[in-house]
Write an enzyme that holds these catalytic residues in place. Structure first.
Site, PDB file in Angstrom:
ATOM      1  N   ASP A 135       0.847  -1.184   0.000  1.00 51.23           N
ATOM      2  CA  ASP A 135       0.000   0.000   0.000  1.00 51.23           C
ATOM      3  C   ASP A 135       0.889   1.243   0.000  1.00 51.23           C
ATOM      4  OD1 ASP A 135      -2.390  -1.393   0.049  1.00 51.23           O
ATOM      5  OD2 ASP A 135      -2.553  -1.363   2.232  1.00 51.23           O
ATOM      6  N   ARG A 185      -1.184  -0.977  -8.584  1.00 52.07           N
ATOM      7  CA  ARG A 185      -2.561  -0.616  -8.236  1.00 52.07           C
ATOM      8  C   ARG A 185      -2.686   0.909  -8.286  1.00 52.07           C
ATOM      9  NH1 ARG A 185      -3.335  -1.760  -2.434  1.00 52.07           N
ATOM     10  NH2 ARG A 185      -3.733  -3.913  -3.027  1.00 52.07           N
ATOM     11  N   ALA A 190      -6.008   8.790  -0.516  1.00 54.31           N
ATOM     12  CA  ALA A 190      -6.924   8.919   0.623  1.00 54.31           C
ATOM     13  C   ALA A 190      -6.296   9.589   1.834  1.00 54.31           C
ATOM     14  CB  ALA A 190      -7.454   7.540   1.013  1.00 54.31           C
TER      15      ALA A 190
END
Length: 308
Positions: A135, A185, A190
């Site tokens: 991530d 990805r 966010a």
């Protein structure tokens, strides 16, 4: 404005205690989080994969400030991957890892600790024929994350990474990572980022996402298109046709509990549709970002608090 306030609140201990202390918060969290332990996570994974959906599983936690806690997070992933062995899902069930949860934030030795823990997780994933995707967190961690990615890919070349379209730098990062075998990805982003490094206007973020998507679809890598936006899904299909990509040459990703009807529709149409499945008891930061991302999520939360 409300989204910005929620993102700021995600880092405030006082707000954390207030939100976590509301009894009905758990009802809303259950929509976005698959449970607090491996048993509950595996139950959710079985349900999703039985419905022809792929998954990527996130053991919740971030910004670990203790080496023992970082090692414990890595251990949790190893236990999870071992639990996946009997399901025999291979790459249909991969894991997503926040490097700050495995040591990245631990000062001068953070990158080294994170790399060691990340290698352990990647080795465990390889043992069940699965993959790992890192991530991406706030902009201060991007260079470190990409450096760790390069090191890990020496032994585990299928390791993926998330890139955030709202950062000004991301188009160039997409070019660097669009080579053969590279799994990327693409997300909008966010975290509450300053105007000096990221687009602030939603329309500009959407345009940046399309520019980045075009680079990835034109490249030789494997794009993982993380969006719930019908318009961006339509653009993805147009770009796939333009650049001659079959449905096996890219995939869609969506969050657990959001647009489940669309997830099923994409899977039913023959696409790889991967659901991002978070689990664990450290759910607060993840939960607040989900509320900040979409007004519909905030409305859902408020209705639940009102008992509706």
């Amino acid at each position: 404005m409300l989204g910005s306030l929620l993102l700021a609140g995600s880092r405030m201990p006082l707000v954390r205690r207030a939100v976590s202390g509301v009894p009905l918060t758990r009802k809303v969290v259950d929509r976005f989080v698959a449970g607090e332990d491996v048993r509950q996570a595996v139950k959710a994974i079985r349900r999703l994969t039985d419905a022809d959906l792929a998954v990527t599983i996130d053991h919740l936690g971030e910004e670990t400030r203790d080496a023992d806690a970082a090692a414990a997070t890595a251990n949790a992933y190893v236990v999870l991957l071992d639990a996946l062995r009997e399901l025999g899902l291979g790459s249909r069930a991969e894991v997503s890892v926040k490097l700050s949860a495995v040591g990245q934030a631990l000062g001068a030795d953070g990158d080294k600790i994170a790399l060691e823990n990340a290698r352990r997780i990647c080795e465990a994933a390889a043992g069940v024929e699965s993959n790992v995707t890192f991530d991406m967190e706030d902009h201060t961690t991007v260079d470190s994350t990409l450096a760790i990615l390069r090191a890990v890919r020496e032994d585990f070349p299928a390791t993926g990474v998330a890139l955030q379209a709202y950062l000004f730098r991301t188009e160039e990062d997409c070019r660097d990572l669009s080579h053969e075998g590279s799994r990327v990805r693409l997300v909008k982003g966010a975290y509450a980022e300053p105007a000096s490094v990221a687009h602030q206007d939603k329309g500009e973020v959407d345009k940046a996402y399309v520019r980045c998507l075009r680079i990835l679809m034109a490249g030789q890598g494997y794009p993982m298109v993380a969006t719930h936006d019908d318009r961006l899904i339509s653009i993805t299909e147009t770009l796939a046709d333009r650049f001659g990509r079959s449905r096996g040459g890219y995939e869609y990703q969506m969050l657990y509990g959001i647009r489940t009807d669309k997830q099923q529709a994409l899977a039913g149409a023959g696409h790889t549709m991967r659901v991002y499945v978070p689990y664990g008891d450290d759910w607060y930061g993840y939960f607040m970002r989900r509320l900040a991302e979409r007004p519909a999520n905030i409305a859902f939360f408020l209705r639940a608090l009102g008992g509706k």
